[in-house]
Scaffold this motif. Structure first.
Motif, PDB file in Angstrom:
ATOM      1  N   LYS A 158       0.885  -1.327   0.003  1.00 64.52           N
ATOM      2  CA  LYS A 158       0.061   0.195  -0.095  1.00 64.52           C
ATOM      3  C   LYS A 158       0.946   1.331   0.064  1.00 64.52           C
ATOM      4  N   GLU A 159       1.890   1.379   0.771  1.00 64.89           N
ATOM      5  CA  GLU A 159       2.911   2.416   0.864  1.00 64.89           C
ATOM      6  C   GLU A 159       3.430   2.668  -0.435  1.00 64.89           C
ATOM      7  N   GLU A 198       1.053   4.089  -3.011  1.00 63.05           N
ATOM      8  CA  GLU A 198       0.706   5.700  -2.666  1.00 63.05           C
ATOM      9  C   GLU A 198       1.811   6.611  -2.907  1.00 63.05           C
ATOM     10  N   ARG A 199       3.037   5.861  -2.808  1.00 62.53           N
ATOM     11  CA  ARG A 199       4.463   6.705  -3.238  1.00 62.53           C
ATOM     12  C   ARG A 199       4.485   6.751  -4.947  1.00 62.53           C
TER      13      ARG A 199
END
Length: 248
Positions: free
Chosen positions: A1-2, A5-6
């Protein structure tokens, strides 16, 4: 998920773009177990320069081949002429790689090759001939990442096509990163990616996002615009309205 998002933040990508990337990564990871009929080409494009599309594609293809050194990208790069075996004695690079990078993949005129290309992208084998007449069968999964400055409309010869996952890099990255940082970002995405649903369900969900209009649609839309122009309507009216002399 990170990682998702990045990627969205750095490259100004949408959630739809991330879904397309996710599907392609899992398609490659699945290898021979992936259904051939559902295979998609990842098409990364953008008219603006220095958006990071080529660097991103290079990192992605290298990682999908298990190579952490992006300088080896020549081992995983090819051309449409080689992959379609247009040249004599050509063996597709996809027969020895998990994924292949093709920069500016398509020819300016794809009219004669497009039907063959559609069949090829959903195949998994073929035959090659060597200089002294020997023939052998090659196998491979046609997982291609193409980079281009042009949209797919110029190359698709049907009304539309769902064989592509088109992602437009519209602007320059929002952060300045070293090659090491870029590689780390893409590695986080690739290594942590997992499949959470059946291939058929996932493909159905992705279908509306992957439908790309072709040049037939573009020509038709342009004609519709011309038909609505006032001077065209006036010309038609002039041709169809009886003149005063003929009515007399």
């Amino acid at each position: 998920k990170e990682a998702c998002e990045r990627l969205m933040r750095v490259y100004s990508l949408s959630e739809m773009d991330i879904k397309k990337l996710h599907f392609f990564v899992e398609q490659v990871k699945a290898g021979e177990t992936f259904p051939n009929s559902l295979r998609r080409m990842l098409y990364i494009w953008g008219a603006e320069m220095k958006t990071g599309k080529t660097t991103s594609a290079t990192m992605l293809v290298s990682l999908l081949n298990g190579d952490t050194n992006e300088n080896n990208i020549a081992h995983y790069s090819s051309t449409l002429a080689q992959e379609m075996q247009v040249k004599s004695f050509a063996v597709p690079k996809i027969s020895e790689c998990n994924a292949v990078l093709m920069d500016e993949c398509f020819f300016a005129d794809m009219g004669k090759m497009y039907a063959d290309f559609k069949r090829f992208i959903t195949s998994s084998n073929g035959r090659a001939r060597l200089p002294y007449g020997q023939e052998f069968e090659w196998t491979g999964q046609p997982n291609y990442v193409s980079t281009s400055n042009d949209s797919l409309r110029k190359f698709i010869k049907d009304w539309s096509d769902r064989r592509y996952l088109s992602i437009e890099f519209k602007s320059k990255p929002t952060e300045k990163m070293t090659f090491s940082q870029i590689k780390s970002l893409w590695a986080d995405f690739v290594l942590n990616s997992t499949r959470t649903k059946s291939w058929s369900e996932w493909a159905d969900e992705l279908a509306p996002m992957s439908e790309e209009k072709g040049d037939r649609t573009e020509v038709t839309e342009e004609l519709e615009i011309d038909l609505r122009k006032l001077n065209f309507i006036e010309r038609i009216l002039a041709l169809t309205t009886p003149s005063t002399s003929s009515s007399n």
